[in-house]
Design a protein around this motif. Sequence first.
Motif, PDB file in Angstrom:
ATOM      1  N   LEU A  97     -32.642  19.179  35.988  1.00 32.91           N
ATOM      2  CA  LEU A  97     -33.687  18.152  35.968  1.00 32.91           C
ATOM      3  C   LEU A  97     -33.279  16.918  35.168  1.00 32.91           C
ATOM      4  N   LEU A  98     -32.267  17.029  34.335  1.00 34.72           N
ATOM      5  CA  LEU A  98     -31.855  15.899  33.494  1.00 34.72           C
ATOM      6  C   LEU A  98     -30.874  14.982  34.209  1.00 34.72           C
ATOM      7  N   LEU A  99     -30.684  15.183  35.494  1.00 29.16           N
ATOM      8  CA  LEU A  99     -29.956  14.264  36.377  1.00 29.16           C
ATOM      9  C   LEU A  99     -28.526  14.006  35.927  1.00 29.16           C
ATOM     10  N   GLY A 100     -27.882  15.041  35.390  1.00 22.23           N
ATOM     11  CA  GLY A 100     -26.487  14.902  34.994  1.00 22.23           C
ATOM     12  C   GLY A 100     -26.270  14.215  33.661  1.00 22.23           C
ATOM     13  N   ASN A 101     -27.320  14.115  32.851  1.00 26.41           N
ATOM     14  CA  ASN A 101     -27.206  13.512  31.527  1.00 26.41           C
ATOM     15  C   ASN A 101     -27.096  14.593  30.459  1.00 26.41           C
ATOM     16  N   LEU A 102     -26.203  14.384  29.516  1.00 29.05           N
ATOM     17  CA  LEU A 102     -25.980  15.306  28.407  1.00 29.05           C
ATOM     18  C   LEU A 102     -26.527  14.680  27.133  1.00 29.05           C
ATOM     19  N   PHE A 103     -27.419  15.401  26.431  1.00 25.58           N
ATOM     20  CA  PHE A 103     -28.035  14.918  25.194  1.00 25.58           C
ATOM     21  C   PHE A 103     -27.297  15.558  24.018  1.00 25.58           C
ATOM     22  N   VAL A 104     -26.719  14.719  23.149  1.00 20.15           N
ATOM     23  CA  VAL A 104     -25.872  15.205  22.062  1.00 20.15           C
ATOM     24  C   VAL A 104     -26.411  14.707  20.724  1.00 20.15           C
ATOM     25  N   ASN A 105     -26.672  15.635  19.795  1.00 25.15           N
ATOM     26  CA  ASN A 105     -27.020  15.278  18.416  1.00 25.15           C
ATOM     27  C   ASN A 105     -25.718  15.126  17.631  1.00 25.15           C
ATOM     28  N   ILE A 106     -25.518  13.963  17.041  1.00 26.48           N
ATOM     29  CA  ILE A 106     -24.267  13.659  16.355  1.00 26.48           C
ATOM     30  C   ILE A 106     -24.525  13.428  14.869  1.00 26.48           C
ATOM     31  N   GLU A 107     -23.742  14.103  14.039  1.00 32.65           N
ATOM     32  CA  GLU A 107     -23.898  14.000  12.589  1.00 32.65           C
ATOM     33  C   GLU A 107     -22.600  13.507  11.955  1.00 32.65           C
ATOM     34  N   ARG A 108     -22.720  12.503  11.101  1.00 35.52           N
ATOM     35  CA  ARG A 108     -21.578  12.016  10.322  1.00 35.52           C
ATOM     36  C   ARG A 108     -21.751  12.457   8.875  1.00 35.52           C
ATOM     37  N   LYS A 109     -20.716  12.341   8.071  1.00 36.41           N
ATOM     38  CA  LYS A 109     -20.789  12.846   6.695  1.00 36.41           C
ATOM     39  C   LYS A 109     -21.592  11.936   5.786  1.00 36.41           C
ATOM     40  N   GLU A 110     -21.366  10.639   5.876  1.00 37.13           N
ATOM     41  CA  GLU A 110     -22.022   9.716   4.954  1.00 37.13           C
ATOM     42  C   GLU A 110     -23.139   8.952   5.644  1.00 37.13           C
ATOM     43  N   GLU A 111     -24.222   8.730   4.894  1.00 40.14           N
ATOM     44  CA  GLU A 111     -25.273   7.857   5.408  1.00 40.14           C
ATOM     45  C   GLU A 111     -24.770   6.429   5.419  1.00 40.14           C
ATOM     46  N   SER A 112     -25.110   5.711   6.467  1.00 44.92           N
ATOM     47  CA  SER A 112     -24.648   4.338   6.610  1.00 44.92           C
ATOM     48  C   SER A 112     -25.637   3.568   7.465  1.00 44.92           C
ATOM     49  N   SER A 113     -25.769   2.267   7.161  1.00 44.87           N
ATOM     50  CA  SER A 113     -26.608   1.417   8.002  1.00 44.87           C
ATOM     51  C   SER A 113     -25.804   0.810   9.149  1.00 44.87           C
ATOM     52  N   GLN A 114     -24.525   1.157   9.223  1.00 42.21           N
ATOM     53  CA  GLN A 114     -23.688   0.655  10.312  1.00 42.21           C
ATOM     54  C   GLN A 114     -24.054   1.341  11.624  1.00 42.21           C
ATOM     55  N   LEU A 115     -23.955   0.576  12.697  1.00 39.94           N
ATOM     56  CA  LEU A 115     -24.151   1.140  14.019  1.00 39.94           C
ATOM     57  C   LEU A 115     -22.837   1.702  14.543  1.00 39.94           C
ATOM     58  N   TYR A 116     -22.942   2.771  15.308  1.00 44.06           N
ATOM     59  CA  TYR A 116     -21.773   3.397  15.914  1.00 44.06           C
ATOM     60  C   TYR A 116     -21.926   3.401  17.430  1.00 44.06           C
ATOM     61  N   SER A 117     -20.820   3.269  18.111  1.00 40.88           N
ATOM     62  CA  SER A 117     -20.797   3.483  19.551  1.00 40.88           C
ATOM     63  C   SER A 117     -19.928   4.697  19.827  1.00 40.88           C
ATOM     64  N   TYR A 118     -20.147   5.306  20.995  1.00 39.82           N
ATOM     65  CA  TYR A 118     -19.470   6.559  21.315  1.00 39.82           C
ATOM     66  C   TYR A 118     -18.927   6.507  22.744  1.00 39.82           C
ATOM     67  N   GLU A 119     -17.874   7.275  22.965  1.00 39.01           N
ATOM     68  CA  GLU A 119     -17.357   7.426  24.314  1.00 39.01           C
ATOM     69  C   GLU A 119     -17.051   8.893  24.571  1.00 39.01           C
ATOM     70  N   LEU A 120     -17.194   9.287  25.823  1.00 42.00           N
ATOM     71  CA  LEU A 120     -16.903  10.656  26.241  1.00 42.00           C
ATOM     72  C   LEU A 120     -15.840  10.568  27.330  1.00 42.00           C
ATOM     73  N   ILE A 121     -14.657  11.100  27.015  1.00 39.13           N
ATOM     74  CA  ILE A 121     -13.512  10.981  27.913  1.00 39.13           C
ATOM     75  C   ILE A 121     -13.127  12.354  28.459  1.00 39.13           C
ATOM     76  N   CYS A 122     -13.008  12.441  29.773  1.00 41.37           N
ATOM     77  CA  CYS A 122     -12.439  13.627  30.400  1.00 41.37           C
ATOM     78  C   CYS A 122     -10.958  13.333  30.649  1.00 41.37           C
ATOM     79  N   ASN A 123     -10.100  14.116  29.999  1.00 40.10           N
ATOM     80  CA  ASN A 123      -8.665  13.874  30.087  1.00 40.10           C
ATOM     81  C   ASN A 123      -8.029  14.908  31.025  1.00 40.10           C
TER      82      ASN A 123
END
Length: 245
Positions: free
Chosen positions: A128-154
Amino acid sequence: MKKLSFFLFLHVFILSLTSCVDSEEINRSSYVSYAVIDHAEDMGGYVLNLPNVVLAAPELASSNLTKGNCIQVHFTIDYNNQPFSYYTATGIQYKLLNNTSAKIESGDMNDEYKDSINRITLEETSPLLLGNLFVNIERKEESSQLYSYELICNPDSIDEKGVNTVFLKAHQSDKTAGNATNFSIETFNLKPLFEAYGEKDSTVVAPDPEQIYILLNLKYQSGIKEGIPVYKAYNNEPLKIAIFK
């Protein structure tokens, strides 16, 4: 939208909802979930595709959401005011989530996405989620910086069973967010992978709609050593993700 035989899903879902009834007079409950926006003429237009049920969402007709958007959503179901054979969500509040298309890329993947991820967890997967994967991502340090992500199939990283591996990578941008945090929910559209590697799921039988699936090993960049990314496996078994054909 295809007619779906989700009576079992609905039954389980309804049982869980009615356990939260306010009183005998007020048969209404509120929920928090994640969803993909879809459109179904036989349900009046906008719908919320949750992992285990589809809900009509006519309130979203005045929103800027479009089919395929991934959201976190808070909504209410009023069981005393359901005039149709399907359930309608009201009082909808939502947060639009980032959605990135997975890509297929050979080679060393040594690009600007070099920031470490401490830990990830996955939300439930469902056709039902139409091929979308929902991922909870945790980093070590709190930061107000924004992050972008990529998912690569190699394609260079197929295991001995012929299963492809996808790699989750992070990049800290020069933009800042309103609040410092070390946690985010990101979504990834796997359509390119279904088109390249999807197989018919022979375990699904009538009257359920046909499905295709992919098997994926998931790894995320957990560090960097001598300029080379280090990856950690999410789990020991491949993920099986399906969509309706």
